[in-house]
Write an enzyme that holds these catalytic residues in place. Structure first.
Site, PDB file in Angstrom:
ATOM      1  N   HIS A  87       1.659   4.400  -2.888  1.00 38.86           N
ATOM      2  CA  HIS A  87       1.723   5.860  -2.693  1.00 38.86           C
ATOM      3  C   HIS A  87       3.090   6.383  -3.142  1.00 38.86           C
ATOM      4  O   HIS A  87       3.200   7.420  -3.786  1.00 38.86           O
ATOM      5  CB  HIS A  87       1.548   6.214  -1.212  1.00 38.86           C
ATOM      6  CG  HIS A  87       0.129   6.159  -0.723  1.00 38.86           C
ATOM      7  ND1 HIS A  87      -0.905   6.797  -1.363  1.00 38.86           N
ATOM      8  CD2 HIS A  87      -0.417   5.578   0.374  1.00 38.86           C
ATOM      9  CE1 HIS A  87      -2.032   6.593  -0.682  1.00 38.86           C
ATOM     10  NE2 HIS A  87      -1.768   5.849   0.367  1.00 38.86           N
ATOM     11  N   HIS A  95       0.835  -1.204   0.000  1.00 39.78           N
ATOM     12  CA  HIS A  95       0.000   0.000   0.000  1.00 39.78           C
ATOM     13  C   HIS A  95       0.875   1.260   0.000  1.00 39.78           C
ATOM     14  O   HIS A  95       0.724   2.131  -0.861  1.00 39.78           O
ATOM     15  CB  HIS A  95      -0.913  -0.026   1.233  1.00 39.78           C
ATOM     16  CG  HIS A  95      -1.840   1.130   1.330  1.00 39.78           C
ATOM     17  ND1 HIS A  95      -3.163   1.057   0.947  1.00 39.78           N
ATOM     18  CD2 HIS A  95      -1.658   2.405   1.751  1.00 39.78           C
ATOM     19  CE1 HIS A  95      -3.739   2.232   1.120  1.00 39.78           C
ATOM     20  NE2 HIS A  95      -2.845   3.076   1.620  1.00 39.78           N
ATOM     21  N   GLU A  96       1.790   1.326   0.937  1.00 39.05           N
ATOM     22  CA  GLU A  96       2.636   2.517   1.038  1.00 39.05           C
ATOM     23  C   GLU A  96       3.530   2.655  -0.184  1.00 39.05           C
ATOM     24  O   GLU A  96       3.805   3.758  -0.641  1.00 39.05           O
ATOM     25  CB  GLU A  96       3.478   2.495   2.326  1.00 39.05           C
ATOM     26  CG  GLU A  96       2.677   2.469   3.626  1.00 39.05           C
ATOM     27  CD  GLU A  96       1.547   3.493   3.694  1.00 39.05           C
ATOM     28  OE1 GLU A  96       1.658   4.558   3.061  1.00 39.05           O
ATOM     29  OE2 GLU A  96       0.540   3.212   4.377  1.00 39.05           O
TER      30      GLU A  96
HETATM   31 ZN    ZN Z   1      -3.097   5.134   1.874  1.00 38.66          ZN
END
Ligand code: ZN
Length: 725
Positions: free
Chosen positions: A511, A507-508
Site C-alpha cells: 500500500h 502487505h502494508e
Molecule cells: Zn490492505
C-alpha cells in the site's frame, strides 16, 4: 491564500513538509482544523451567494477550473491538520487528543456533507466536463479527478430536483439510523451472552484460551454484581461470543456439546431466535432492520436512476456489472469445489479419530486444527527467531530495490517523531542521468503499545501535490505512515515476527509503495486516492508474494542468534501449509460475497424471508457441508448492513485475482526481473487513481485479467511446475 506550512514543519527537505511532532499540540490542531473549515465555508458562501443572485448564469470552464483548484488548495490545510489529529488519535491516544478528535468529528462531517451537496461546486465540474474541447485538452489525471468528483456529487443526490433531494436526504438519514441500530443490536447480542463453564468442559483449550476464559469470568462476575444479581457459585471460566474467546473454544475445546452450544448462540445472534434484550428492554432482532435497509437502498438507487443497489455500488468499482461479478464468483466456486471436497475428506479422516461420524459446522475449525498439528508440525512461534524485524525490513528494502529500483534511507535521528519506537525513511530513485531523486518519505510505527489502535494499516497522510496559483506555487511529496502491532523488542533481542506478521508488513508496504511511487500531482487521484475499492488491495496483496517465495524468504530471514536462514524443512512446511483448507475457506468467502451481491441486485428488494431464502439458495449452490436451518449468519453480517461493503464483499476475492495474475507475469519473466518490476511501477503504482484500474491492469498485463493464476496459487489446479509461488 494561506498555505499548509502554517503547521510547523522540519526543513529536512522542504518538499517533504514533515510535521514537527515535538511542537504539535491538540489545541493547535483544533485551531488549524477550525480555521481550515472556516476558510472552506467562506469559499462556499461566496459561490452560494453568486448562485442565489444569478441561478441561471452560465459558468465558463476556465474560471470553473480555477475555482476548483483554489478550493482543493484550501482543502489541503484541512487534510493536513485532520490527518495529523486522526493519526495521533490512532497511535498515541490520550484524553486530550481523544477529546479534540471527538469535538472535531461533527464539524468535519457537517463540512463534508456541505461540500458533497454543493450545487455551485457541482455546476463548475459540469461546466468543465461538458465543454468537450476544453475537457479533452486537460491532462488525463485532471480529467479523471473531474469525472470521479461528478460521480460523487451525483451519488450524493446533488443533481436531483428539490423534492427528490429531500426524499434522498430522508432516506440517507434513515439509513444511518438503521445501520447504527444493526451494529448496536449485534454488539449487544454478543455481549449479552455468557456461558459459565464447568472444569470438565475445558479439556483441549490452550493456555492462552483459558486465560481469556478466565478474564471473561471476571468480567461476568463484575457485571452480575453491578446489576445487583448475586451469584451462588462464582464461575472460574466463562465462554463468550467475543471473537477471540469464541475461536479459542471452537478451535480447541474437545467437548463437542460445548462447541455446538456456542456455535448455535453465535449464529443466532440478533435474530428472531435470540431472546436477549438491550438495556432498554428492546428486542435485539435485526430481521426488520435488514429488510428496511435493503428497501431503502433500493429506493435510493431508483431515485439516482439505477435499477438496484448493486448497480450503485459497482458504478464506483472496477467490476463492470453484477452479472460479471456473479459469474466470476460462480466460476471460482466451481473451480474451488474439488479442492474443498478434498479438504472435507481430510477432515473426515481426522474425524474418525474423535468418534465423529457426521462433520457439523462446530467441528470444522476443531478438526482442521488437529490435521494442521499432525500434518505440518509447524508453529508460528517456532519460526519467529528466523524473522527478526531489522532483518525483515532490510530484506524487504532489498526486494523493492531489485523490483522497482528505489532505495530507502533511514533518517530517524534527523526528524521529530511522535514516539521513540517510530522510524523515518526517505525513499530515493535515480533520475535519467543517474542522480538520486527524492520520491517521498515514510514512517514505520510497528510495535504494540497502549493507546494504539489494534491491527495494521497504511495511512496515506500526505499525497503528492503541486499547486500553481496566480501569486503562489506550492508542492509536496508523498508521505505515509505504516503502522503495526508487532511484539516490541526486549533489552537483548529485536522484535521477532511470525510469518503472518511478515506478510502483514509486506502487505502494508505494498500500500505504501502505491502511495509513494505515484507520479500524479493532483491529490484526489494521486497514489491510492481515487483507486476503485475492488482494486486498491492489488499492490498490497501483490507484494505478499515475495514473502511466500523461497528467494524472497532467503533475503528476509536470519536466525536472531546464529544468523542462519530459515532451514529447508521449516521453509517447506511453511509453503506446504499455505493452501491448507483453502478450498473450504474460498467457498465460504464466495458464499458471503454471492449472498451480498444477490440481495442487492434483486428487484424488488427482498424482505426478511427473501433474505433467508437467498442465503439458503447460495449455500445449496456453493457449500460442501450443510448448514443448520437455525443459522442466521446474515443477521450479524455487519460488513454489508453496517459497513461500507454492500454489494462489495466480492472485492476481497477480486483483488486476489488481480494480484495473483499480476504476480504470474513475474513467475513467467523472473520474480526479480527489474524490467517487469519497472512495468508494474509504471502501469500500476505510478498512475494510481488517475486512470481506471481496469486500464492500468490491462496496460501492465497486456490483456484482460484472468482467473488462472488465482486458481493455481490457491491450489485449485495441478501446478505443472510443482513450484509453490
Ligand atoms: Zn490492505
Amino acid at each position: 491564500m494561506q498555505t499548509p506550512s502554517s503547521i510547523s514543519t522540519l526543513d529536512i527537505d522542504p518538499n517533504l513538509k514533515l510535521v514537527d511532532f515535538d511542537q504539535v499540540t491538540p489545541e493547535q490542531l483544533k485551531a488549524q482544523i477550525t480555521e481550515a473549515i472556516d476558510s472552506g465555508n467562506q469559499f462556499l458562501d461566496k459561490l452560494d451567494e453568486q448562485f442565489e443572485q444569478q441561478p441561471d448564469a452560465v459558468v465558463q470552464p476556465q474560471p470553473a477550473l480555477t475555482d476548483i483548484i483554489e478550493f482543493d488548495h484550501i482543502g489541503l490545510n484541512l487534510d493536513r491538520s485532520w490527518g495529523i489529529l486522526s493519526h495521533l488519535n490512532s497511535v498515541m491516544s490520550n484524553e486530550d487528543i481523544r477529546e479534540v478528535h471527538h469535538e472535531m468529528l461533527p464539524l468535519l462531517s457537517a463540512f463534508s456533507t456541505r461540500v458533497g451537496q454543493n450545487k455551485p461546486l457541482y455546476t463548475r465540474y459540469q461546466a468543465i466536463k461538458n465543454d468537450h474541447t476544453f475537457f479533452d485538452a486537460l491532462e488525463p489525471a485532471r480529467q479523471r479527478a473531474i469525472e470521479l468528483a461528478i460521480q460523487s456529487f451525483e451519488l450524493s443526490g446533488v443533481a436531483l430536483d428539490a423534492d427528490k433531494q429531500s426524499d434522498y436526504a430522508e432516506i440517507q438519514s434513515q439509513l444511518s439510523t438503521l445501520s447504527a441500530k444493526f451494529s448496536d443490536n449485534i454488539l449487544d447480542a454478543t455481549q449479552a451472552y455468557a456461558l459459565p463453564l464447568k472444569e470438565e468442559q475445558l479439556a483441549g483449550i490452550t493456555e492462552s484460551g483459558l486465560a481469556m476464559l478466565k478474564a471473561a469470568a471476571e468480567q461476568y462476575i463484575a457485571k452480575q454484581s453491578e446489576t445487583g444479581k448475586s451469584l451462588e457459585d462464582k464461575p472460574e471460566y466463562v465462554a463468550t461470543l467475543d471473537i477471540p474467546v469464541y475461536l479459542a473454544v471452537m478451535t480447541h475445546a474437545d467437548d463437542r456439546d460445548l462447541r455446538e452450544t456456542l456455535y448455535k448462540a453465535y449464529v443466532t445472534r440478533a435474530s428472531e431466535l435470540d431472546n436477549h434484550k438491550n438495556s432498554k428492554d428492546e428486542s435485539l432482532d435485526n430481521s426488520k432492520v435488514m429488510a428496511e435497509i435493503l428497501a431503502l437502498r433500493a429506493k435510493k438507487s431508483k431515485l439516482l436512476g439505477f435499477d438496484n443497489y448493486a448497480q450503485v455500488s459497482l458504478s464506483r468499482k472496477m467490476a463492470d456489472s453484477a452479472e460479471q461479478v456473479e459469474s466470476f464468483l460462480r466460476d471460482l466456486a466451481e473451480k474451488a469445489t474439488p479442492a474443498a471436497q478434498r479438504d472435507l475428506e481430510q477432515l473426515k479422516a481426522e474425524a474418525a479419530n474423535y468418534g465423529i461420524d457426521n462433520i457439523e459446522p462446530w467441528d470444522t475449525a476443531y478438526l482442521a486444527e488437529k490435521v494442521k498439528q499432525a500434518k505440518f508440525k509447524l508453529s508460528q512461534e517456532e519460526i519467529r527467531p528466523y524473522f527478526p524485524l531489522p532483518k525483515v525490513i532490510d530484506g524487504l528494502f532489498s526486494i523493492v530495490s531489485k523490483l522497482f529500483g528505489v532505495r530507502a534511507v533511514e533518517m530517524s535521528d534527523k526528524v521529530s517523531l511522535w514516539h521513540d519506537d517510530v522510524r523515518f525513511y526517505q525513499l530515493f530513485d535515480k533520475n535519467e542521468v543517474g542522480d538520486e531523486r527524492l520520491i517521498g518519505g515514510f514512517y514505520f510505527d510497528l510495535y504494540a503499545r497502549s493507546g494504539k489502535r489494534g491491527g495494521a494499516w497504511m495511512s496515506g497522510f500526505q499525497a503528492r501535490y503541486e499547486y500553481l496559483g496566480a501569486s503562489e506555487t506550492y508542492s509536496q511529496l508523498p508521505v505515509c505512515f505504516m503502522v503495526g502491532n508487532f511484539t516490541p523488542p526486549t533489552a537483548d533481542k529485536p522484535s521477532l515476527l511470525t510469518h503472518d506478521e511478515v506478510l502483514t508488513l509486506f502487505h502494508e508496504f505494498g500500500h505504501g509503495l502505491h502511495h509513494l511511487l505515484t507520479e500524479v500531482s493532483i491529490s484526489d487521484v494521486a497514489g491510492v486516492n481515487g483507486v476503485e475499492w475492488d482494486a486498491v488491495e492489488l499492490p498490497s496483496q501483490f507484494l505478499e508474494n515475495w514473502a511466500w517465495n523461497s528467494e524472497g524468504i532467503a533475503l528476509i530471514s536470519a536466525h536472531v542468534d546464529s544468523g542462519e536462514p530459515l532451514p529447508k524443512s521449516q521453509l517447506e512446511a511453511l509453503l506446504a501449509a499455505k493452501n491448507f483448507q483453502s478450498g473450504m475457506q474460498t467457498l465460504r468467502q464466495i458464499e458471503f460475497a454471492l449472498f451480498d451481491l444477490l440481495i442487492h441486485a434483486a428487484s424488488p428488494a427482498p424482505d426478511y424471508q427473501g433474505i433467508l431464502s437467498t442465503l439458503d439458495q447460495v449455500r445449496d449452490d456453493v457449500a460442501v457441508t450443510p448448514t443448520p436451518d437455525y443459522n442466521r449468519f446474515a443477521n450479524g453480517f455487519s460488513h454489508i448492513f453496517a459497513g461500507g461493503y454492500a454489494a462489495g464483499y466480492y472485492s476481497y476475492k477480486w483483488a486476489e485475482l488481480l494480484s495473483a495474475d499480476a504476480f504470474s507475469r513475474f513467475e513467467e519473466e523472473g520474480v526479480f526481473n527489474a524490467a517487469t518490476g519497472q512495468a508494474f511501477r509504471d502501469n500500476i503504482l505510478a498512475v494510481g487513481g488517475s486512470l481506471p484500474a481496469k486500464t492500468n491492469f490491462e496496460n501492465f498485463r497486456g490483456r484482460e485479467a484472468s482467473i488462472d493464476a488465482l486458481l493455481r496459487h490457491g491450489g485449485f489446479v495441478d501446478d505443472k511446475d510443482g513450484e509453490v509461488a
